[in-house]
Design an enzyme around this catalytic site. Sequence first.
Site, PDB file in Angstrom:
ATOM      1  N   GLU A 272      29.452  39.751  24.436  1.00  0.00           N
ATOM      2  CA  GLU A 272      30.666  39.189  23.280  1.00  0.00           C
ATOM      3  C   GLU A 272      29.747  39.217  22.622  1.00  0.00           C
ATOM      4  OE1 GLU A 272      32.569  35.233  23.670  1.00  0.00           O
ATOM      5  OE2 GLU A 272      31.583  35.300  24.622  1.00  0.00           O
ATOM      6  N   THR A 306      28.994  29.474  22.670  1.00  0.00           N
ATOM      7  CA  THR A 306      28.729  30.064  21.245  1.00  0.00           C
ATOM      8  C   THR A 306      27.575  31.365  21.245  1.00  0.00           C
ATOM      9  OG1 THR A 306      27.610  29.544  19.388  1.00  0.00           O
ATOM     10  CG2 THR A 306      27.187  28.683  20.914  1.00  0.00           C
ATOM     11  N   GLN A 307      27.543  32.287  20.804  1.00  0.00           N
ATOM     12  CA  GLN A 307      26.559  33.187  20.715  1.00  0.00           C
ATOM     13  C   GLN A 307      25.840  33.899  19.099  1.00  0.00           C
ATOM     14  OE1 GLN A 307      30.326  34.362  21.424  1.00  0.00           O
ATOM     15  NE2 GLN A 307      29.581  33.383  24.041  1.00  0.00           N
TER      16      GLN A 307
END
Length: 575
Positions: A272, A306-307
Amino acid sequence: MSTAFDARRRPSLWSYLSFNSKPRRRSSSLPKHETPSPDSKENTPPKGSWGRAGNLEGYKEASMTGGQRARLLKTAGFITLVVLLLYLFTSRDGAGVRDMVQGAQKPSSTSTTDKKIAGPLGTTKCSKSSSRDKPLIQYALMIDAGSTGSRIHVYKFSNCGSTPELESEEFKMTEKKEGGSGLSSYGDDAEGAAKSLDMLLEVAMKTVPDKLKGCSPIAVKATAGLRKLDQKKEGASKKILDAVRNRLETKFPFPVVSAVNGGVEVMDGKDEGVYAWITTNYLLGKIGGPDKSPTAAVFDLGGGSTQIVFEPTFKSPSGGMPETLHEGEHKYVFKTGGTTYELYQHSHLGYGLMAARESIHKSVVQALHDASPTDKSWASSPISNPCIAPGMSREVNVTLDSGDFYTTTMAGPKDAASAQCRGLAEKILLKDKQCDLAPCSFGGIHQPSLEKTFAREDVYIFSYFFDRTKPLGMPESFTVAELRDLTAKVCEGEKGWASFGAVEGALEELKGRPEYCLDLNFMVGLLHTGYDMGLNREVKIAKKIKGNELGWCLGASLPLLSQESGWKCKVTESH
């Protein structure tokens, strides 16, 4: 894990034809000059003057011979041929030939050819594909099955160069509803979850031309919502995804990407983030070319996770700094255009904005529960929460680790308490958790220092970062300190919102979200405390780049266009 797709930038090289010929010897006959007789002296024009034609008795009119005339015609013909060839060979896409045959079009009119190129089966950039193995136009469909709702992206690409070029994008999201409209919100109702995507497929049916529907791949990738659903009930996500695949394969004409290639799946968190990085840098033109240039970092804040993804550099190893990126799950090797990128990536599950809200509310309730484990009368009255703006309230449902469930009202304190709210946000980051591989960001997760390995490059923050700052009038670029100042102002409550009156829609946005103070404080805590970004570090917010949506979807769609995927459309068009 590594992912690769060839994305070389189309070279902008022009070839010019030179027309060389041996110069022929040319001659011309000058008119003969006869010496006038003394008797005609008075009729002789003054020296250096030709006089009028009627008075040129001293000069004999020149006459052109047949040879001279032939040579002149040949010279004129040669020059005309050179000009014509130059026009034909330097006109793009053969426009010169069409104009010669059809006649030049007036600027105000639109020819049939122009309409065809600009249509769903063509492009204005070229008239044929750069490769015999690729159609001129390709479509790819990607459904982002997020925790708060599902979205479809219908991408149109042209193959004018070696790298697919994004032509356009159609986008639609499922309608919002209480509790969310994502696949995970349907729980045990797998068929209901699958049918919820029908409204998204309507966009694809209208956008993709009929002759390309059978070779325009579709994939569905679920994110944090379904990941967390499996934590509550094992196997629940598989039933939903199986129902989605079955409906797509039986009700719609688009080929569904195989299970081996991740056609309908719960996407790995690392993918992702990396796909979002690919999307951003592809649209910025930083990847895919023959030369390597500094890339941008991406921080994506979703609902459940969250990335962070960036390309660290280790130019001057010192003070314990390594020479290269440590091996491990955080390392992602990506190749494109003959260039290799070693990326740091991590997806922090449970640290999306909606998940952070739950954790912060839970922290407040847990403190009251621990202080009075037997007397629960406190739960029936509004609970003062520093993350709710003064004068506002919000009913929330909280489940503690012990299994105790509470439905209670969170109310803002009498006076603003932004710093205390940020303290709660930093508490859930578990900054003090044991770090096995230093340095760490939060939760004991290894992360190279941004200050030492990514100090000057661009940082793009999007999704909820954008959604909570742009409506309040924040510019496209600001510092972490400016975000902290905005947060303090929002946490003052309505009495401190006068400055937002000049921003269209800002007051309505603030009044409709009692947890705005919480959201912004979590963002400040995440960037400054969690990721160790300096207060003066500049970040950029964006929802689109060059008119195209940011996020992971575009980056995940690009590999679907490769030959290996088997989506080959044999569409022949005359241009």
